[in-house]
Design an enzyme around this catalytic site. Structure first.
Site, PDB file in Angstrom:
ATOM      1  N   GLU A  17       0.815  -1.215   0.000  1.00 23.46           N
ATOM      2  CA  GLU A  17       0.000   0.000   0.000  1.00 23.46           C
ATOM      3  C   GLU A  17       0.856   1.276   0.000  1.00 23.46           C
ATOM      4  O   GLU A  17       0.384   2.341   0.375  1.00 23.46           O
ATOM      5  CB  GLU A  17      -0.935  -0.024   1.212  1.00 23.46           C
ATOM      6  CG  GLU A  17      -1.900  -1.191   1.176  1.00 23.46           C
ATOM      7  CD  GLU A  17      -2.729  -1.313   2.444  1.00 23.46           C
ATOM      8  OE1 GLU A  17      -3.565  -0.425   2.694  1.00 23.46           O
ATOM      9  OE2 GLU A  17      -2.524  -2.288   3.182  1.00 23.46           O
ATOM     10  N   SER A 147      -6.835  -1.995   2.486  1.00 24.58           N
ATOM     11  CA  SER A 147      -7.154  -1.540   1.130  1.00 24.58           C
ATOM     12  C   SER A 147      -7.796  -2.617   0.264  1.00 24.58           C
ATOM     13  O   SER A 147      -7.716  -2.576  -0.959  1.00 24.58           O
ATOM     14  CB  SER A 147      -5.901  -0.989   0.418  1.00 24.58           C
ATOM     15  OG  SER A 147      -5.493   0.213   1.005  1.00 24.58           O
ATOM     16  N   TYR A 211      -9.417   3.301  -5.430  1.00 22.30           N
ATOM     17  CA  TYR A 211      -8.412   4.275  -5.839  1.00 22.30           C
ATOM     18  C   TYR A 211      -8.491   4.663  -7.314  1.00 22.30           C
ATOM     19  O   TYR A 211      -7.551   5.220  -7.863  1.00 22.30           O
ATOM     20  CB  TYR A 211      -7.016   3.746  -5.494  1.00 22.30           C
ATOM     21  CG  TYR A 211      -6.909   3.436  -4.018  1.00 22.30           C
ATOM     22  CD1 TYR A 211      -6.997   4.452  -3.076  1.00 22.30           C
ATOM     23  CD2 TYR A 211      -6.782   2.122  -3.556  1.00 22.30           C
ATOM     24  CE1 TYR A 211      -6.930   4.182  -1.721  1.00 22.30           C
ATOM     25  CE2 TYR A 211      -6.715   1.848  -2.203  1.00 22.30           C
ATOM     26  CZ  TYR A 211      -6.792   2.884  -1.293  1.00 22.30           C
ATOM     27  OH  TYR A 211      -6.738   2.615   0.060  1.00 22.30           O
ATOM     28  N   ARG A 250     -11.970   4.677  11.006  1.00 23.07           N
ATOM     29  CA  ARG A 250     -13.133   4.485  10.138  1.00 23.07           C
ATOM     30  C   ARG A 250     -13.642   3.066  10.305  1.00 23.07           C
ATOM     31  O   ARG A 250     -12.885   2.104  10.168  1.00 23.07           O
ATOM     32  CB  ARG A 250     -12.762   4.722   8.678  1.00 23.07           C
ATOM     33  CG  ARG A 250     -13.988   4.858   7.760  1.00 23.07           C
ATOM     34  CD  ARG A 250     -13.603   4.824   6.286  1.00 23.07           C
ATOM     35  NE  ARG A 250     -13.282   3.475   5.853  1.00 23.07           N
ATOM     36  CZ  ARG A 250     -12.144   3.132   5.232  1.00 23.07           C
ATOM     37  NH1 ARG A 250     -11.211   4.029   5.000  1.00 23.07           N
ATOM     38  NH2 ARG A 250     -11.945   1.874   4.861  1.00 23.07           N
ATOM     39  N   ASP A 252     -16.134   0.065   9.060  1.00 25.08           N
ATOM     40  CA  ASP A 252     -16.789  -0.401   7.843  1.00 25.08           C
ATOM     41  C   ASP A 252     -17.775  -1.526   8.167  1.00 25.08           C
ATOM     42  O   ASP A 252     -17.522  -2.365   9.035  1.00 25.08           O
ATOM     43  CB  ASP A 252     -15.757  -0.906   6.839  1.00 25.08           C
ATOM     44  CG  ASP A 252     -14.850   0.207   6.340  1.00 25.08           C
ATOM     45  OD1 ASP A 252     -15.259   1.385   6.405  1.00 25.08           O
ATOM     46  OD2 ASP A 252     -13.725  -0.096   5.890  1.00 25.08           O
ATOM     47  N   GLU A 265     -14.655  -4.109  10.081  1.00 25.09           N
ATOM     48  CA  GLU A 265     -13.320  -3.774  10.580  1.00 25.09           C
ATOM     49  C   GLU A 265     -13.236  -2.301  10.953  1.00 25.09           C
ATOM     50  O   GLU A 265     -14.060  -1.485  10.526  1.00 25.09           O
ATOM     51  CB  GLU A 265     -12.255  -4.087   9.526  1.00 25.09           C
ATOM     52  CG  GLU A 265     -12.394  -3.289   8.240  1.00 25.09           C
ATOM     53  CD  GLU A 265     -11.304  -3.625   7.233  1.00 25.09           C
ATOM     54  OE1 GLU A 265     -10.164  -3.903   7.656  1.00 25.09           O
ATOM     55  OE2 GLU A 265     -11.592  -3.609   6.031  1.00 25.09           O
ATOM     56  N   ASN A 267     -10.500   0.742  10.627  1.00 21.24           N
ATOM     57  CA  ASN A 267      -9.259   1.210  10.003  1.00 21.24           C
ATOM     58  C   ASN A 267      -8.657   2.290  10.896  1.00 21.24           C
ATOM     59  O   ASN A 267      -9.267   3.342  11.105  1.00 21.24           O
ATOM     60  CB  ASN A 267      -9.548   1.793   8.624  1.00 21.24           C
ATOM     61  CG  ASN A 267     -10.079   0.749   7.664  1.00 21.24           C
ATOM     62  OD1 ASN A 267      -9.317   0.086   6.986  1.00 21.24           O
ATOM     63  ND2 ASN A 267     -11.396   0.597   7.615  1.00 21.24           N
ATOM     64  N   GLY A 271      -7.671   6.340   4.750  1.00 19.61           N
ATOM     65  CA  GLY A 271      -7.233   7.314   3.759  1.00 19.61           C
ATOM     66  C   GLY A 271      -7.663   8.727   4.143  1.00 19.61           C
ATOM     67  O   GLY A 271      -8.780   8.921   4.618  1.00 19.61           O
TER      68      GLY A 271
END
Length: 306
Positions: A17, A147, A211, A250, A252, A265, A267, A271
């Site tokens: 990443e 990611s 992305y 974050r 999810d 999960e 994070n 990002g």
């Protein structure tokens, strides 16, 4: 004696990443330069660069994946007495390892999907998996990567077998596949931001769709009932606190056909470009990008000054 002099942004690294990290770091560095003395260092090796001073420097890791997001970098910073932005080494490691995260969530009574850990070369049993996971469709994913690298949706056991036959290394897990809506919520200093929905134009929210400009449509706020929205926010905050996460993160989810959210999960270094999910989640409550970055770093600066 400590005396704050600058923020040092660490980005890059050697993980898969690396390019994501470089992409994230640019806007962060641009904002920080407007408000604080800032130094940016792109790491080409998985180690701390020389010349940093724990008495004067606040470290902001904008690192994704191995070393930067899994607790290794944080452990090195702790060993050398640095104040830094984001979750500590224990929380970072916990959140990167999805099976451990699921165990904690389950202990706290939060809704998580069952999962089975597997290692390359291990023989898969259709009967055991279908019984344990209560599903005939599966998701194969790395147990400790971000990611969405390597994630594969397998509509049946034969597809899972085919995907698994090409895996040669690493820790992996298998979950039941839930056909549902992809939901996310940002967490800032222990408070939930706006819940959003991710709508890929094709497929699911994999590395390519994350992305590639225009590959997804984002809705902040998500079109959900107030009750479901509150449940998702509460789950995100409860896990953030249970894992002892810090500063920002974050959460999810997947929302099934019965409007049941399943926590996937947390994070710990999501990002942070101005088009990433947590900035969109913050902007929906009026926290613009510059203010978001300042609110993320200010606690660490205050800690060094104390």
């Amino acid at each position: 004696m400590s005396c704050f002099k600058k923020i040092v942004v660490l980005y890059g690294g050697q993980s898969g990443e690396r390019e994501v990290s470089i992409h994230s770091a640019g806007p962060v560095i641009e904002v920080l330069n407007r408000y604080y003395p800032t130094q940016a260092i792109c790491l080409d090796e998985n180690q701390l660069p020389p010349g940093l001073n724990p008495s004067t420097d606040v470290i902001f890791p904008v690192m994704h994946g191995d070393f930067g997001e899994d607790g290794q970098l944080q452990a090195l910073l702790e060993q050398q007495g640095f104040v830094y932005v984001g979750s500590d080494s224990a929380a970072s490691s916990l959140c990167m390892h999805k099976l451990q995260s699921k165990q904690l969530a389950r202990q706290k009574g939060l809704p998580v999907l069952p999962a089975v850990g597997v290692t390359p070369g291990q023989k898969l049993s259709r009967t055991d998996l279908e019984k344990t996971l209560n599903s005939t469709a599966f998701v194969l994913k790395p147990e400790n990567k971000g990611s969405s690298l390597g994630v594969q949706i397998c509509p049946n056991f034969d597809a899972l077998q085919s995907a698994w036959s090409s895996v040669r290394q690493g820790l992996w897990m298998i979950e039941p596949y839930v056909h549902g809506r992809e939901i996310t919520v940002g967490i800032l200093q222990g408070q939930a931001l706006v819940v959003g929905e991710i709508c890929p134009q094709q497929g699911f929210y994999d590395y390519h769709n994350k992305y590639t400009a225009g590959a997804c449509v984002y809705h902040f706020p998500a079109d959900l009932s107030d009750q479901v929205t509150q449940i998702i926010q509460n789950i995100g905050v409860e896990f953030f606190k249970a894992a002892h996460c810090r500063d920002f993160g974050r959460a999810d989810f997947v929302l099934d056909a019965n409007n049941q959210p399943w926590f996937l999960e947390m994070n710990t270094i999501p990002g942070v470009t101005d088009q990433s999910l947590i900035p969109q989640s913050a902007a929906a409550v009026g926290i613009l990008f510059d203010a978001l970055i300042q609110r993320i770093v200010e606690p660490a600066i205050a800690q060094l000054k104390a």
